[in-house]
Design a protein around this motif. Structure first.
Motif, mmCIF file in Angstrom:
data_model
loop_
_atom_site.group_PDB
_atom_site.id
_atom_site.type_symbol
_atom_site.label_atom_id
_atom_site.label_comp_id
_atom_site.label_asym_id
_atom_site.label_seq_id
_atom_site.Cartn_x
_atom_site.Cartn_y
_atom_site.Cartn_z
ATOM 1 N N CYS A 110 68.555 67.049 -45.726
ATOM 2 C CA CYS A 110 68.946 65.703 -45.306
ATOM 3 C C CYS A 110 68.529 64.692 -46.358
ATOM 4 O O CYS A 110 67.512 64.859 -47.039
ATOM 5 N N SER A 143 74.980 69.458 -45.263
ATOM 6 C CA SER A 143 73.821 68.871 -44.603
ATOM 7 C C SER A 143 74.248 67.715 -43.714
ATOM 8 O O SER A 143 75.408 67.316 -43.692
ATOM 9 N N LYS A 144 73.289 67.155 -43.001
ATOM 10 C CA LYS A 144 73.555 65.977 -42.189
ATOM 11 C C LYS A 144 73.770 64.778 -43.104
ATOM 12 O O LYS A 144 73.043 64.587 -44.076
#
Length: 314
Positions: A167, A186-187
């Motif tokens: 993140c 990823s976020k």
């Protein structure tokens, strides 16, 4: 000794005469093997095609090769599989310590402990050795995403970057002046994505395998390719990229995660291999608008489900 010619004449051959057998002379053996005589740059190029474990094994070839592997510029730890998995971090650290090359062009890591403090040290190694191709895939869903350290946002030499299950920190300034290829698994958020594009002036290809994005806004003239896998959007969003040339979409989508094409006026190529689940009537208007936007695209490649869309929905 006497011998007879074709005319019957007899002549004697002295004992010193020898028949001419035209034997081919063998070249003298080289003073050393030819591979060891190759320039270091050529040897490093050969190493780049070998698994790291085979590169290390070259140390048994000769005295000349005992430390040659330590100057390799490519460290790919993805396929190292020690019998005891707990030894894996110490194995990476040992190889990094013995690496004598001042610049490492490629560093690829696949590790199951996403929150391990050791990952920070490995990324610091990437910064110090001016890595150009960095791949970091972490896997530990129970412990959440690994937070990328701030110094990673200032890698001045990185050309290709792929991060999975990590993140980004919101509000951190990103400076990747040489980055051309970026893969994010990823976020992510709209603000962070905007900061990435703004801080990567020569970025050419962007691939998203993540969730959290509502809108993809790319006003950069350098980004020519956008690849979207799986549901990237949490809610229905849009793609606004007037300078984009190529778009690829794949994965399983629904009416909440599907997106709209707002502005893609420069697009010349589209590759569509996605599937939509749910009620057909809900998707009809969305898909009709989607394909209408692609009407001016010169090259469109479609997967199996997309080929059936006209018959299923229209």
């Amino acid at each position: 000794m006497a011998e007879t010619s074709v005319h019957g004449a007899v002549r004697r051959r002295s004992s010193g005469d020898r028949p001419n057998r035209h034997k081919r002379r063998r070249p003298p053996p080289p003073s050393s093997d030819l591979i060891s005589a190759l320039p270091d740059a050529v040897i490093h190029h050969i190493f780049s095609f070998l698994p790291l474990k085979d590169v290390v094994k070259t140390s048994v070839l000769s005295k000349r090769w005992r430390s040659t592997w330590t100057t390799t510029t490519h460290l790919d730890f993805r396929y190292l599989r020690p019998r005891d998995h707990k030894r894996w971090p110490s194995l990476i650290e040992s190889l990094m310590r013995r690496c004598a090359s001042p610049q490492v062009k490629r560093l690829h890591i696949f590790y199951k402990e996403a929150d391990s403090p050791k990952v920070d040290d490995w990324l610091r190694f990437a910064e110090e050795r001016r890595v150009e191709d960095l791949f970091l895939h972490l896997f530990n869903p129970l412990k959440g995403f690994y937070k990328l350290p701030e110094f990673l946002y200032r890698l001045s030499r990185v050309v290709r970057l792929q991060v999975v299950n990590c993140c980004f920190s919101l509000g951190t300034t990103i400076r990747w002046p040489c980055l051309k290829v970026l893969v994010i698994g990823s976020k992510l958020s709209d603000d962070i994505l905007e900061g990435i594009v703004r801080g990567s002036p020569v970025l050419e290809s962007l691939e998203l395998r993540c969730r959290g994005v509502k809108n993809i806004i790319i006003d950069s003239r350098s980004v020519k390719e956008l690849v979207i896998h799986f549901p990237t959007f949490d809610n229905m969003g849009k793609i606004w990229a007037p300078h984009l040339l190529s778009l690829r979409v794949s994965g399983v989508w629904d009416s909440h995660s599907m997106f709209r094409l707002a502005k893609i006026s420069s697009l010349v190529e589209a590759k569509l291999d996605f599937f939509m689940c749910g009620d057909k009537r809900t998707h009809r208007d969305l898909l009709k608008e989607f394909f209408e936007k692609l009407r001016g695209v010169s090259a469109i490649t479609m997967g199996g489900w997309c080929l059936q869309v006209p018959a299923l929905y229209f």
